[in-house]
Write a protein that holds these residues in place. Structure first.
Motif: not given
Length: 832
Positions: A358-376
């Motif tokens: 969650x924390x990394x997600x918020x951060x990535x969204x704010x700074x437009x960093x890549x979000x990559x799903x690795x567990x499905x």
RNA sequence: GCUCGGAUGGCGGAACUGGUAGACGCACAGGACUUAAAAUCCUGCGGGCCGAAUAAGCCCGUGCCGGUUCGAUUCCGGCUCCGAGCACCA
């Protein structure tokens, strides 16, 4: 046991018993006869010894508050009950008397803390004796007594010898108002009181509690403690299994070590984050990014811990300009600096996996960093990193992870999780990762810049090395000082006493004494051991006596010590265990936290609210037995509950009724008590009462034990002939709860010895059940009638009678089923 | 946000392994004793049908919704509220 001195009972006024006279008489009797002295008598086998311990109080100037007698009465009931049950009982009391209030009072008034402390102790002792607790007062300990802290210092030397005490320059919690540093564990409490606490690097003594982290965690499993306390300790120790993974830098030889508990998500690590204080932060930053990075680091350094967490909602951070190589994917990923990563945990650097955190997600969204799903997640539509609105948990199947694809990552933490294990093994083979266990627990900051504490038996040599004071010179006592005020420079008031500070080392060269003192927790780390052998000047506790009494069978106190005293004491105990100085791996086998007593307004008692109840006043008006009984009758011991003085009145009335059950108007034995054979009904009343009270004491359900006593008295009061065989045992049941009244009535009944060691009544199970039972009659599960029948009446007869009784309910209806529970109920199920 | 507790009359609380909900105490109301009061004793006391009163009866009722069961304060699922602790712990 000798006879009570004044055997003639005090003549009370008619109707009311004279509690103040009776209570004084028996307190003096117990004192003079040392009724409750505990001896290491070998006749008692190990399972017939019982060590019941209270958390010893800090003797404040305010005296006892009503919260103290709650836990103390509970343990006293147990102590008295166990003695009557044939146990050899150790039930001691003492004083945790080093501490800040006495010192602050000294700063204000110039009165030596030893004087204040002595007065306060005398007052506490007086109050506790007034409550009739059966302590062995010969075993009283006082942590500020040099004979006691000699051994606190001695134990410190053992820790030092073992390499568990070290001096270090560390960022500490400095409190300017108090002029001292605080342990992590102490910070929340002081902040709540309104003090400021700032981070500041200082040279401090530390105790290596982290060396015991695993054992402190593991051994929680063998303790009979409240689950909440165990959980708090587990969280405080904060063990997490994971891996340290090295990320190499793109244009440099530097490597960044991150700690993660989810190595299986490494293919989703699309950037790295360093804490602003991270040592590499400066070095890896590109020239172009230097101004923004420096600005950010400066800004965060000015923020207090509080501000940093309060602003947690909004993530902040800056890019360093540098990039690292993801060792699993080989991809280039940016390195950021952000204050949501803490320098004090793990390696101060993380691999960010925005899709699954969650924390990394918020951060990535704010700074437009890549979000990559690795567990499905299995059985769900594929996650879309573009449209995701929140980070997804990491239970499912690995995807986008090259040759790891398809491996299941389950709910297991650590290496039991196949996905984590697979990734770690692979990275280890490449030499870029190693399995690691991290703990939240930090070493214990053990020095204080105060006067009123145990001095460290340490000497600083001229060359900067440290020498320990030889054991034969212990105790190292406190000098008298002019001013108790902390210097404010981070030095204790001791630093200004030249004749004390200046000394010589073993070779005779001038040297300086350590001027810090130990924290208040030091003395309470081992006091329960000293109780086993309180007067020994040769050893801190004779191992024979230690193994006679230890471990503590029952420890009762407030829950506020969950991660303080209770963790520290376990730590010291384990060190002593390793040194073979004690025989048990854990000090306190069973722990119970008594609930807080609130004011009559159901608010926390406090001077400012004006809702504080003073036990002295209650004792004066209703007597010690009443306050004891009331505090136990209020509700379950562990529950928070409001005070209600009317309730004291209630138990006081009950004690008066007990008195009138046994005495006539002159206070002599009532003529209604006669040596006649009791009816079977009265026998049943008695035996039910014995059983209920016995069971309830064992389970600490004192409130229901008392209500059973009330039922007993209510049943016997109207009876004109009260058989001695019924009423005499009852006094023994009452004795642990209201010992003064019980002793007095016991004497009136003609006994010449204290009842303290009289056998507690036993019950006959056959007499605890009635031979008539009430059968509940239900139709379709609803109560319709009742039936009085002889116990054991068989099914067909009972059902027949039941059908007749509830005929109007079942008339004309089809009976589908009849449920029969012997001696309990008949439930007739009908159609419609 | 997470973890652990908890929710039962006007109040504190009771109820064994699912089997009479409200033990015991407080408060309140009425009565006895008393010149009077205090103390003491007796009676009543979850809500409703229910009224001037009596007795009996019935219905509802353990935070909310649902489930399992002959039967749920108790067991299961979901929720609300209160308390305590932890809190960017990677």
């Amino acid at each position: 046991m000798s006879e009570p001195k004044n055997f003639e009972s005090p003549k009370p006024e008619p109707v009311r018993y004279n509690f103040s006279q009776i209570e004084k008489k028996w307190q003096e009797f117990w004192d003079e006869n040392k009724t409750f002295r505990a001896m290491e008598d070998p006749k008692f086998p190990k399972d017939k010894r019982y060590y019941v311990l209270d958390m010893f109080p800090y003797p404040s100037g305010a005296g006892l508050h009503v919260g103290h007698p709650e836990g103390y009465t509970a343990t006293d009931i147990l102590a008295r009950y166990k003695r009557m049950k044939g146990f050899n009982v150790l039930h001691p009391m003492g004083w945790d008397a080093f501490g800040l209030p006495a010192e602050q009072y000294a700063v204000k008034t110039g009165v030596h803390p030893a004087i204040t402390t002595k007065d306060n102790i005398d007052n506490f002792r007086r109050q506790l004796k007034m409550l009739g607790f059966s302590y062995d007062w010969d075993r009283e300990v006082d942590t500020t007594n040099p004979k006691y802290f000699k051994w606190t210092q001695w134990i410190f030397l053992q820790l030092h010898k073992k390499g568990l005490a070290y001096i270090a320059e560390v960022p500490v919690n400095w409190c300017p108002e108090l002029g001292t540093v605080l342990a992590n564990e102490e910070v929340p409490e002081q902040v709540e009181k309104g003090f400021t606490v700032i981070r500041k690097p200082m040279r401090q003594w530390m105790l290596k509690i982290t060396a015991y982290a695993d054992r402190l965690l593991e051994d929680l499993n063998i303790l009979d403690w409240p689950e909440s306390i165990k959980e708090m300790q587990r969280n405080w120790i904060g063990k997490s299994e994971g891996a340290e993974i090295f990320f190499s830098l793109k244009n440099s030889d530097e490597k960044i070590k991150v700690f993660t508990t989810r190595p299986d998500t490494i293919f989703g690590a699309t950037y790295l984050v360093l804490a602003p204080e991270h040592l590499l932060a400066d070095r890896i930053t590109t020239d172009k990014q230097k101004p923004v990075v420096e600005k950010y680091r400066r800004e965060t350094s000015l923020k207090s811990d509080m501000e940093r967490t309060e602003l947690a909602k909004e993530k902040s951070g800056v890019w360093t300009g540098a990039c690292a190589i993801n060792p699993a994917s080989g991809e280039e990923i940016p390195i950021w600096i952000a204050d949501y990563v803490l320098v004090s945990y793990g390696t101060g650097a993380i691999m960010a996996v925005p899709a699954h955190d969650t924390r990394d997600f918020e951060f990535a969204r704010k700074f437009d960093l890549e979000i990559r799903v690795v567990i499905q997640p299995e059985g769900e539509a594929p996650l879309d990193s573009k449209t995701m609105t929140e980070a997804h948990s990491h239970i499912g199947v690995m995807v986008n992870s090259k040759n790891f694809n398809g491996i299941k990552s389950n709910e297991e933490k650590g290496f039991k999780n196949p996905a984590i294990l697979a990734v770690v093994e692979s990275l280890e083979k490449q030499g870029v990762a190693s399995r690691t266990i991290h703990y939240k627990l930090r070493d214990w900051l053990f020095s204080r810049q105060r006067y009123w504490g145990e001095p460290f038996p340490l000497i600083h040599r001229q060359d900067g090395t440290i020498e320990t004071v030889d054991e034969k010179y212990l105790p190292l006592t406190l000098p008298t000082v002019e001013s108790y005020k902390p210097a404010g420079t981070g030095e204790s008031p001791l630093a200004s006493i030249a004749e004390w500070v200046n000394t010589a080392d073993q070779s005779g060269k001038p040297a300086l004494r350590e001027t810090n003192t130990m924290p208040q927790w030091a003395g309470s780390c081992w006091y329960y051991l000293r109780y086993c052998d309180p007067h020994n000047d040769a050893v801190f506790c004779d191992p024979k006596k230690e193994s006679y009494w230890m471990p503590v069978d029952m420890y009762v106190g407030g829950g506020e010590h969950a991660v303080l005293h209770l963790l520290y004491a376990r730590f010291w105990h384990k060190v002593l265990f390793d040194l073979k100085l004690v025989n048990t791996p854990e000090p306190f086998m069973k722990l119970v936290n008594q609930g807080i007593i609130l004011g009559e307004d159901s608010q926390k008692m406090s001077k400012s609210r004006g809702n504080v109840v003073n036990p002295d006043q209650i004792i004066e008006k209703y007597g010690a037995d009443s306050i004891r009984l009331y505090e136990m009758f209020m509700g379950p011991l562990t529950q928070t509950k409001p005070w209600n003085t009317n309730g004291v009145e209630g138990v006081y009335r009950f004690l008066q009724r007990v008195w009138r059950l046994y005495t006539d108007e002159q206070g002599n034995l009532s003529g209604k008590i006669q040596d006649v054979d009791p009816s079977i009904e009265l026998m049943r009343v008695l035996h039910k009462t014995i059983r209920k009270i016995t069971d309830d004491i064992e389970s600490l359900s004192f409130n229901t034990a008392i209500s059973q006593m009330m039922i007993f008295v209510n049943e016997l009061t109207p009876i004109e002939i009260r058989p001695r065989k019924i009423v005499e045992p009852f006094i023994l049941l009452l004795a642990p709860f209201a010992p003064h009244l019980a002793e007095e009535i016991w004497a009136i009944l003609g006994h010449t010895k204290s009842l303290a060691y009289q056998a507690f009544p036993e019950y006959d199970t056959a007499l605890t059940v009635d031979d008539e039972v009430t059968i509940v009659l239900q139709v379709n599960g609803k109560l319709r009638d009742k039936l009085q029948l002889k116990k054991g009446t068989d099914k067909s007869i009972t059902e027949q009678m039941a059908k007749e009784k509830v005929a109007s309910w079942i008339q004309g209806k089809e009976i589908l089923k009849v449920v029969f529970v012997p001696d309990k109920l008949v439930n007739i199920v009908v159609k419609g």
